[in-house]
Design a protein around this motif. Sequence first.
Motif, PDB file in Angstrom:
ATOM      1  N   HIS A  99       0.859  -1.189   0.000  1.00 47.13           N
ATOM      2  CA  HIS A  99       0.000   0.000   0.000  1.00 47.13           C
ATOM      3  C   HIS A  99       0.897   1.242   0.000  1.00 47.13           C
ATOM      4  CE1 HIS A  99      -2.661   3.111   1.591  1.00 47.13           C
ATOM      5  NE2 HIS A  99      -3.669   2.356   1.187  1.00 47.13           N
ATOM      6  N   LYS A 100       0.515   2.239  -0.750  1.00 43.91           N
ATOM      7  CA  LYS A 100       1.417   3.386  -0.975  1.00 43.91           C
ATOM      8  C   LYS A 100       1.764   4.137   0.308  1.00 43.91           C
ATOM      9  CE  LYS A 100      -2.261   6.693  -2.238  1.00 43.91           C
ATOM     10  NZ  LYS A 100      -2.609   6.939  -0.821  1.00 43.91           N
ATOM     11  N   ASP A 101       0.911   4.052   1.331  1.00 47.02           N
ATOM     12  CA  ASP A 101       1.177   4.778   2.571  1.00 47.02           C
ATOM     13  C   ASP A 101       1.986   3.978   3.587  1.00 47.02           C
ATOM     14  OD1 ASP A 101      -0.245   6.922   1.554  1.00 47.02           O
ATOM     15  OD2 ASP A 101      -2.146   6.223   2.410  1.00 47.02           O
ATOM     16  N   LEU A 102       2.204   2.708   3.323  1.00 50.53           N
ATOM     17  CA  LEU A 102       2.970   1.901   4.273  1.00 50.53           C
ATOM     18  C   LEU A 102       4.413   2.401   4.345  1.00 50.53           C
ATOM     19  CD1 LEU A 102       3.007  -0.643   6.145  1.00 50.53           C
ATOM     20  CD2 LEU A 102       3.887  -1.907   4.157  1.00 50.53           C
ATOM     21  N   GLN A 103       4.863   2.653   5.557  1.00 50.02           N
ATOM     22  CA  GLN A 103       6.244   3.132   5.762  1.00 50.02           C
ATOM     23  C   GLN A 103       7.174   1.925   5.793  1.00 50.02           C
ATOM     24  OE1 GLN A 103       7.433   6.397   6.058  1.00 50.02           O
ATOM     25  NE2 GLN A 103       5.405   6.900   5.291  1.00 50.02           N
ATOM     26  N   TRP A 104       7.558   1.484   4.622  1.00 50.35           N
ATOM     27  CA  TRP A 104       8.299   0.220   4.534  1.00 50.35           C
ATOM     28  C   TRP A 104       9.816   0.388   4.559  1.00 50.35           C
ATOM     29  CZ3 TRP A 104      11.350   0.649   0.288  1.00 50.35           C
ATOM     30  CH2 TRP A 104      10.881   1.454  -0.763  1.00 50.35           C
ATOM     31  N   THR A 105      10.297   1.639   4.545  1.00 48.24           N
ATOM     32  CA  THR A 105      11.740   1.849   4.356  1.00 48.24           C
ATOM     33  C   THR A 105      12.592   1.257   5.479  1.00 48.24           C
ATOM     34  OG1 THR A 105      11.451   4.028   5.319  1.00 48.24           O
ATOM     35  CG2 THR A 105      11.578   3.917   2.928  1.00 48.24           C
TER      36      THR A 105
END
Length: 204
Positions: A99-105
Amino acid sequence: MPQHDQKNSAFIVIDIQNDFCPGGALAVAGGDSIVAGINQEIEHFDHVILTQDWHPAGHSSFASTHEGREPYEMVTMSYGKQTLWPDHCVQGTHGAEFHKDLQWTKAELVIRKGYRKAIDSYSAFFENDHMTPTGLGGYLRERGIKHVTLAGLATDFCVAYSALDAAAQGFKVTVLPDLSRAIDIGGSLQTMMSQMRNAGVAFR
Ligand code: VGL
Ligand code: ZN
């Protein structure tokens, strides 16, 4: 806030992918509503791991692969019973992306699962034959992780099977039901919640 020693604790975020969110191929009701809360948890953990459902086109868990079968029917595979799904999370597609808002970094590891055509994988630890390891157990052990906290999609499939396998492997397990959403077919949510409870999984 996690209550355990941060150094030996990991947050495992399960399958926050477009296809499990509203508008996706296997949309889970409210699937996108947990993203902000999951991002907050990610900030609090020292170790973050993501899972990504990652199927080749024509995967054996897709109803479309089985002539005359419909999504959500059960079939018997060589490894046992398997629910059939709409085509979802096909490798390299938009639906398989986070999902584009997931803070995956911040994630230290992304574990992909379900990439073998002939076998599905709900759990982040073992494929649905309950024998083929993904490598996550070894990764966590080698890094001294003792406690895992899980949240994501879907509560009654990938979150639950991951939690049960983690507990069976001797990890302390916490599931965050408020930051997870369920598919809930045929009473699956209730069934899997009680299985997790019986396995000693904690809920927060
Ligand atoms: C999932 C069904 C099929 C899940 C993945 O992430 O819970 N469910 N593939
Ligand atoms: Zn899948």
